[in-house]
Design a protein around this motif. Structure first.
Motif, PDB file in Angstrom:
ATOM      1  N   ILE A 153       0.831  -1.204   0.000  1.00  0.00           N
ATOM      2  CA  ILE A 153       0.000   0.000   0.000  1.00  0.00           C
ATOM      3  C   ILE A 153       0.867   1.256   0.000  1.00  0.00           C
ATOM      4  O   ILE A 153       0.566   2.246  -0.697  1.00  0.00           O
ATOM      5  CB  ILE A 153      -0.978   0.013   1.198  1.00  0.00           C
ATOM      6  N   ARG A 208       2.267   1.664  -3.596  1.00  0.00           N
ATOM      7  CA  ARG A 208       1.248   2.088  -4.564  1.00  0.00           C
ATOM      8  C   ARG A 208       0.903   3.562  -4.387  1.00  0.00           C
ATOM      9  O   ARG A 208       0.743   4.301  -5.363  1.00  0.00           O
ATOM     10  CB  ARG A 208      -0.013   1.230  -4.424  1.00  0.00           C
ATOM     11  N   LYS A 209       0.755   4.006  -3.147  1.00  0.00           N
ATOM     12  CA  LYS A 209       0.424   5.405  -2.891  1.00  0.00           C
ATOM     13  C   LYS A 209       1.528   6.333  -3.405  1.00  0.00           C
ATOM     14  O   LYS A 209       1.254   7.384  -4.004  1.00  0.00           O
ATOM     15  CB  LYS A 209       0.227   5.635  -1.391  1.00  0.00           C
ATOM     16  N   ASP A 254       1.707   6.290  -7.331  1.00  0.00           N
ATOM     17  CA  ASP A 254       0.544   6.990  -7.886  1.00  0.00           C
ATOM     18  C   ASP A 254       0.756   8.499  -7.835  1.00  0.00           C
ATOM     19  O   ASP A 254       0.458   9.206  -8.810  1.00  0.00           O
ATOM     20  CB  ASP A 254      -0.720   6.603  -7.117  1.00  0.00           C
ATOM     21  N   ASP A 275      -2.289  11.701   0.674  1.00  0.00           N
ATOM     22  CA  ASP A 275      -2.465  10.279   0.962  1.00  0.00           C
ATOM     23  C   ASP A 275      -1.198   9.451   0.763  1.00  0.00           C
ATOM     24  O   ASP A 275      -1.260   8.232   0.629  1.00  0.00           O
ATOM     25  CB  ASP A 275      -3.605   9.704   0.101  1.00  0.00           C
ATOM     26  N   VAL A 276      -0.033  10.112   0.713  1.00  0.00           N
ATOM     27  CA  VAL A 276       1.234   9.385   0.677  1.00  0.00           C
ATOM     28  C   VAL A 276       1.609   9.046   2.111  1.00  0.00           C
ATOM     29  O   VAL A 276       1.542   9.903   2.998  1.00  0.00           O
ATOM     30  CB  VAL A 276       2.351  10.224   0.027  1.00  0.00           C
TER      31      VAL A 276
END
Length: 405
Positions: A249, A252-253, A256, A326-327
């Motif tokens: 997770i 991915r963060k 992105d 949201d990182v």
């Protein structure tokens, strides 16, 4: 004073001394390394004389006045570590471009000829340097029989153009035998092959960590094809320093955010992307997943030509904004990192807890004292701007006043 020192007079001018390691060959990796590595030693004009003097001392003492070359050290890893330890505090940084020919061969159409391959590399390296430094002096080795250098020279002469009206650029080919900084580029390029070439890495003793020695000199390393997945999940299951779900997770963060903002022209967002890529670079290599101090991250930004900012601005506009997007970034007294374990997530929670709870406690004491002085007629937290704080202090009071069951 060296022959290249008088090209420009400004102290902000940057000199990039280039050399490479590896060959074009795509078929037989038993003879050719699977990696093609290009290194640019980055030096400010004001530091050239000192760099040259210190490197000459190393040539005299450690190379019997011959060239500082990786091939002159070869597999003597203790000697290499000793020499790297001598150069790690010199005032330079380096940019490296590392192409994995195994991945390029299967995924990309740039291997049809040596000229096509070199042109692709030249474009990537030149654009990276040119876009970073407005006053740039590129110095390479004499052409001779080095095909890559010849192609790079042709590419620069055909494509050099200023990005703004204030840009300055100089390109010069010199003799590496008399230019110590190019020899340093050769040493770094060869050392990187012992870090990233799997076969060569196996021959390095476990107690020698080249990346640890030179990590503070890294301005940027770009990999092609760019992939952080290769060794991302190498930890053995059950390791206390690794949780697969957290790793996935967090990764991915981060990726992105970089993908969504890579072309942004906003200065703050460009800083955020750079710092996140720096954290991702460390995240990729499990043996070196440790917290990175604020000063190191800020220094890396300066080395990549970002204007200097304060630590407070860095925390608010870089780390803070990344978290707002949201990182997931863990922090502790040791610095920042992308977390890969429950312990590192908890480190961040402990950090927040140690800051937020005392602040709420002090705010509550202040507000209660003011209310008491005013005979409970005024509650400053009732003001519109403080609705969230009102709820937080209310919850806090309920917790501390609640009797144990």
């Amino acid at each position: 004073m060296t022959e290249t020192e008088n090209i420009f007079n400004g102290n902000n001018d940057i000199y990039a001394y280039l050399d490479e390691c590896g060959g074009y060959g795509f078929k037989q990796y038993n003879q050719d390394s699977p990696l093609f590595i290009i290194v640019a030693i980055i030096v400010k004009s004001s530091d050239i004389e000192l760099i040259d003097k210190k490197l000459q001392d190393i040539r005299n003492k450690d190379f019997n006045n011959s060239e500082i070359k990786s091939n002159n050290i070869k597999g003597n890893h203790k000697r290499r570590a000793k020499i790297l330890d001598k150069i790690k505090d010199l005032p330079f940084s380096f940019f490296a471009f590392i192409a994995d020919k195994r991945a390029i061969f299967t995924d990309h159409g740039i291997t049809k000829s040596k000229a096509t391959f070199y042109k692709f590399l030249n474009e990537k390296v030149y654009e990276e340097l040119r876009s970073t430094y407005p006053s740039l002096n590129i110095i390479t080795d004499e052409i001779g029989n080095n095909e890559y250098v010849r192609e790079f020279t042709n590419y620069v002469n055909s494509n050099r153009k200023p990005i703004t009206l204030f840009d300055k650029e100089f390109f010069k080919v010199v003799n590496s035998k008399t230019t110590n900084a190019i020899q340093l580029a050769d040493l770094i390029a060869g050392t990187l092959s012992y870090i990233y070439d799997d076969e060569k890495k196996k021959k390095v003793p476990n107690n020698i960590h080249f990346l640890n020695i030179i990590n503070t000199k890294i301005a940027k390393i770009r990999f092609f094809p760019q992939s952080y997945d290769k060794s991302l999940f190498e930890h053995a299951e059950g390791s206390p320093d690794y949780d697969r779900n957290i790793v996935q997770i967090v990764y991915r963060k981060a990726i992105d955010f970089c993908n969504r903002n890579i072309n942004s022209n906003n200065e703050d967002i460009k800083r955020q992307v750079f710092v996140l890529n720096y954290l991702l670079f460390r995240y990729q290599y499990n043996s070196y997943r440790k917290y990175i101090q604020t000063k190191e991250l800020m220094r890396a930004m300066e080395l990549n030509n970002f204007p200097k900012i304060s630590e407070q601005v860095f925390r608010n506009k870089v780390i803070g904004k990344l978290r707002d997007n949201d990182v997931i970034i863990s922090s502790s007294t040791k610095g920042y990192k992308l977390p890969s374990s429950e312990k590192e997530i908890c480190n961040y929670y402990h950090h927040v807890n140690s800051v937020v709870i005392p602040m709420i406690h002090r705010l509550n004491l202040c507000n209660e004292s003011l209310k008491m002085a005013e005979g409970s007629k005024i509650d400053y937290l009732d003001k519109t701007n403080f609705k969230a704080l009102k709820k937080l202090t209310s919850v806090y009071r309920n917790i501390i006043h609640k009797p144990d069951l």
